[in-house]
Design a protein around this motif. Sequence first.
Motif, PDB file in Angstrom:
ATOM      1  N   ASP A  46       1.082  -1.525   0.342  1.00 39.56           N
ATOM      2  CA  ASP A  46       0.102  -0.093   0.055  1.00 39.56           C
ATOM      3  C   ASP A  46       0.699   1.488  -0.272  1.00 39.56           C
ATOM      4  OD1 ASP A  46      -1.760   1.817   0.320  1.00 39.56           O
ATOM      5  OD2 ASP A  46      -3.392   0.950   1.799  1.00 39.56           O
ATOM      6  N   LEU A  47       1.143   1.973  -1.069  1.00 41.20           N
ATOM      7  CA  LEU A  47       1.687   3.385  -1.350  1.00 41.20           C
ATOM      8  C   LEU A  47       1.177   4.496  -1.894  1.00 41.20           C
ATOM      9  CD1 LEU A  47       4.206   2.030  -3.744  1.00 41.20           C
ATOM     10  CD2 LEU A  47       4.165   1.933  -1.385  1.00 41.20           C
ATOM     11  N   GLY A  48      -0.447   4.835  -0.357  1.00 39.52           N
ATOM     12  CA  GLY A  48      -1.435   5.313  -0.635  1.00 39.52           C
ATOM     13  C   GLY A  48      -2.445   5.141  -1.755  1.00 39.52           C
ATOM     14  N   ASN A  49      -2.250   6.203  -2.885  1.00 32.09           N
ATOM     15  CA  ASN A  49      -2.795   6.090  -3.947  1.00 32.09           C
ATOM     16  C   ASN A  49      -2.910   4.819  -4.954  1.00 32.09           C
ATOM     17  OD1 ASN A  49      -4.536   8.806  -2.947  1.00 32.09           O
ATOM     18  ND2 ASN A  49      -3.165   9.863  -4.559  1.00 32.09           N
ATOM     19  N   LEU A  50      -1.812   4.494  -4.735  1.00 30.92           N
ATOM     20  CA  LEU A  50      -1.619   3.022  -5.528  1.00 30.92           C
ATOM     21  C   LEU A  50      -1.516   1.752  -4.643  1.00 30.92           C
ATOM     22  CD1 LEU A  50       0.780   4.992  -7.966  1.00 30.92           C
ATOM     23  CD2 LEU A  50      -1.073   3.957  -8.648  1.00 30.92           C
ATOM     24  N   ILE A  51      -2.674   0.833  -4.939  1.00 28.26           N
ATOM     25  CA  ILE A  51      -1.844  -0.498  -4.468  1.00 28.26           C
ATOM     26  C   ILE A  51      -1.276  -1.590  -4.767  1.00 28.26           C
ATOM     27  CG2 ILE A  51      -3.603  -2.124  -2.792  1.00 28.26           C
ATOM     28  CD1 ILE A  51      -5.225   0.234  -1.767  1.00 28.26           C
ATOM     29  N   PHE A  52      -0.502  -1.978  -4.847  1.00 31.14           N
ATOM     30  CA  PHE A  52      -0.170  -2.980  -5.433  1.00 31.14           C
ATOM     31  C   PHE A  52      -0.146  -4.406  -5.471  1.00 31.14           C
ATOM     32  CE2 PHE A  52       2.486   0.503  -6.312  1.00 31.14           C
ATOM     33  CZ  PHE A  52       2.533   0.780  -7.690  1.00 31.14           C
ATOM     34  N   ILE A  53      -0.693  -5.172  -5.572  1.00 33.06           N
ATOM     35  CA  ILE A  53      -1.074  -6.950  -5.630  1.00 33.06           C
ATOM     36  C   ILE A  53      -0.724  -7.711  -6.312  1.00 33.06           C
ATOM     37  CG2 ILE A  53      -2.733  -8.858  -5.317  1.00 33.06           C
ATOM     38  CD1 ILE A  53      -3.287  -6.342  -2.943  1.00 33.06           C
ATOM     39  N   ASP A  54       0.474  -8.688  -5.419  1.00 32.82           N
ATOM     40  CA  ASP A  54       0.586  -9.654  -6.277  1.00 32.82           C
ATOM     41  C   ASP A  54      -0.001 -10.780  -6.745  1.00 32.82           C
ATOM     42  OD1 ASP A  54       3.127  -7.835  -6.918  1.00 32.82           O
ATOM     43  OD2 ASP A  54       4.588  -9.310  -5.290  1.00 32.82           O
ATOM     44  N   LEU A  55      -0.897 -10.966  -7.541  1.00 35.05           N
ATOM     45  CA  LEU A  55      -1.750 -12.202  -7.624  1.00 35.05           C
ATOM     46  C   LEU A  55      -0.747 -13.208  -8.501  1.00 35.05           C
ATOM     47  CD1 LEU A  55      -4.757 -12.837  -8.178  1.00 35.05           C
ATOM     48  CD2 LEU A  55      -4.181 -12.624 -10.530  1.00 35.05           C
ATOM     49  N   ARG A  56      -1.002 -14.698  -7.620  1.00 36.25           N
ATOM     50  CA  ARG A  56       0.079 -16.134  -8.084  1.00 36.25           C
ATOM     51  C   ARG A  56      -0.785 -16.835  -8.235  1.00 36.25           C
ATOM     52  NH1 ARG A  56       0.857 -17.067  -2.582  1.00 36.25           N
ATOM     53  NH2 ARG A  56      -0.366 -19.021  -2.811  1.00 36.25           N
ATOM     54  N   ASP A  57      -0.473 -17.880  -9.045  1.00 34.77           N
ATOM     55  CA  ASP A  57      -1.474 -19.124  -9.262  1.00 34.77           C
ATOM     56  C   ASP A  57      -0.232 -20.197  -9.652  1.00 34.77           C
ATOM     57  OD1 ASP A  57      -0.533 -18.351 -12.150  1.00 34.77           O
ATOM     58  OD2 ASP A  57      -2.644 -18.668 -12.759  1.00 34.77           O
ATOM     59  N   ARG A  58      -0.528 -21.134  -9.893  1.00 38.33           N
ATOM     60  CA  ARG A  58       0.696 -21.881 -10.314  1.00 38.33           C
ATOM     61  C   ARG A  58       1.356 -21.873 -11.165  1.00 38.33           C
ATOM     62  NH1 ARG A  58       1.251 -26.602 -13.581  1.00 38.33           N
ATOM     63  NH2 ARG A  58      -1.126 -26.840 -14.283  1.00 38.33           N
ATOM     64  N   THR A  59       1.387 -20.836 -12.207  1.00 40.72           N
ATOM     65  CA  THR A  59       2.050 -20.788 -13.620  1.00 40.72           C
ATOM     66  C   THR A  59       3.242 -19.486 -12.930  1.00 40.72           C
ATOM     67  OG1 THR A  59       0.807 -19.032 -14.185  1.00 40.72           O
ATOM     68  CG2 THR A  59       0.869 -21.849 -14.817  1.00 40.72           C
ATOM     69  N   GLY A  60       2.701 -18.497 -11.724  1.00 40.34           N
ATOM     70  CA  GLY A  60       4.068 -17.965 -11.556  1.00 40.34           C
ATOM     71  C   GLY A  60       3.331 -16.574 -10.726  1.00 40.34           C
ATOM     72  N   VAL A  61       3.696 -15.064 -11.168  1.00 36.12           N
ATOM     73  CA  VAL A  61       2.859 -13.750 -10.250  1.00 36.12           C
ATOM     74  C   VAL A  61       3.111 -12.987 -11.173  1.00 36.12           C
ATOM     75  CG1 VAL A  61       3.587 -12.218  -8.349  1.00 36.12           C
ATOM     76  CG2 VAL A  61       4.434 -14.764  -7.888  1.00 36.12           C
ATOM     77  N   VAL A  62       2.225 -12.237 -10.789  1.00 31.52           N
ATOM     78  CA  VAL A  62       2.199 -11.128 -11.062  1.00 31.52           C
ATOM     79  C   VAL A  62       1.209  -9.868 -10.639  1.00 31.52           C
ATOM     80  CG1 VAL A  62      -0.218 -11.389 -13.019  1.00 31.52           C
ATOM     81  CG2 VAL A  62       0.966  -9.943 -14.033  1.00 31.52           C
TER      82      VAL A  62
END
Length: 603
Positions: free
Chosen positions: A38-54
Amino acid sequence: MELDFLGDLRRTHTCGALRSSEEGARVVLMGWVNRRRDLGNLIFIDLRDRTGVVQAVFNRELSAALHDKAAALRSEFVVVISGTVKKREPATTNPNLPTGEIEIIAQDLRLLNESKNPPFLPGESGESTEALANEELRLKYRYIDLRRPAKQANIELRHKVALAIRNFLSGLGFLEIETPFMTRSTPEGARDYLVPSRVYPGAFYALPQSPQLFKQILMISGFDKYFQIVRCFRDEDLRADRQPEFTQIDLEMTFPQQETIFDVTEGFLTAAFAAAGVSLAVPFQRMTYDQAIRQYGSDKPDLRLPPMADVRQVFTQENLDALTLTGLLPVVAIVIPKVGELSRRERDDTQLKAQRLLVSNIKVITDWKRLEKSFPSAAAQIRELVCAAPEDLVVLVGADSAPDTSPKSQTAVYTEAGGLRWMLSRTFADRHGLLRSGNFQMVWVTDFPMFEFDEKESRWNAAHHPFTSPHDGDMEKLGEGSDLGAVRALAYDVVLNGTELGSGSIRIHRQDVQRKIFAAMGISNEDAQSRFGFFLDALEYGTPPHGGIALGLDRIVMILAGAQSLREVIPFPKTARAVDLMVDAPTPVSDAQLRELGIQVKK
């Protein structure tokens, strides 16, 4: 939080699949929240499944409601993120991720399920998870442990290896045929797992330790080429490379020579290792059991290190007396390459470890400098005999007394030396580098002894199993009064870097020979008929010569994955105490169930 429904949404891409070439594409991704920043106005979510992270970005300026919803996400929440692929600025790319050149500008978020705070975070990379959670905790929460990328890579590797083997054998005309899990108990070797019969109180099925008899019957039935990747069960003490239920690659064929089975096995192992990106050199080396014992001190030789040699002949009897070594048994030289000169402390430590490892009449000489000074001619001859370079460590192993000069006593010196060789190789592995991963040295060990003597029971047992054929030339040694210890079996092991991958043999296809083997083991005709009657009967109906092999799939995958335990490559393993911590098994059952089975438990 209020949960959403999936509705009619369909995933367009997996998390690890997107690249910069998809810039501008509208995507729907589904998976677990690996990390939230959480960077204030921007929230970054690393999404994971079996193939990797984005990485997905939630911008308050684009949608405050969506930003607020993302702010409530936590690790291991299950979500759907819809948005547009955007190429990252060069300064913000992540070179450690295959998807590191792009991110998803989120336009929709659906929360499909929440997660309690997990006992450890499966998204942690490297060894940090090992430090955060001990193995028992990870086995108890195996469904979380299996989300770890390393674990999923191991299970995927297992799938690829099994598929490569199936495809190879199918291409050679082998049929995959299932054999029963519930069969009769034929206790030989390990203890059976027994299954009580409700319909026949007091009678039990047994879970198979191996499909041995069934696959032989398939050969009698004319199927010619059989294989199966099959679960087997053994109630035995556990260790890192053993589990109560395990998977083996099992095959059998009719009219084979040993070399036929070697060719097939080398073919499917080459295909299996290629699935992991490893190239094997074929044909594998061959050596007899006797060679393996004399040169490596083990029937599971590790060829990454030089062979041992008996150097007794370089010493005079006076030399041997000075060294307090008997001249009646071998004096074995062990070479560990590129170790260099041992310090006094290393010599003392090695001597102490050797004393703990070896039996009482075995002596170890580690002070090579002193040996060279006292016996320069013998020392020079030893180095020449074992092809030792100046920087190689040479250690001698001999006996200070000889109970007799029998083959058994001589073998004991070689096997004790082999155990010391193993210990020294692991102690100094970092120096010589020959035990590095990726150095795969395969070997076939052949001509095993047919029988081994059980001192406790005072009888001969089958060294492999009682359906293994003796060498044709050793048949006359099966008579009464013969030396059964000299009978060689048409049995073979395939060994990798000191680890047995599998065992096999040419089988007995004649009932008269089978009965001779049972008689040699002290099994009467009545006992043989009671235990193996169905099989002995089958041998009377035109049984062709046949043979096969069984290899441990779990062990092969463990080696290819670089894991230290089978539990790292089995989805749902047991602990070293044979307990499944996740489902809490084994457990007591109700008195009603026991009564129905006619069983009373005595504690």
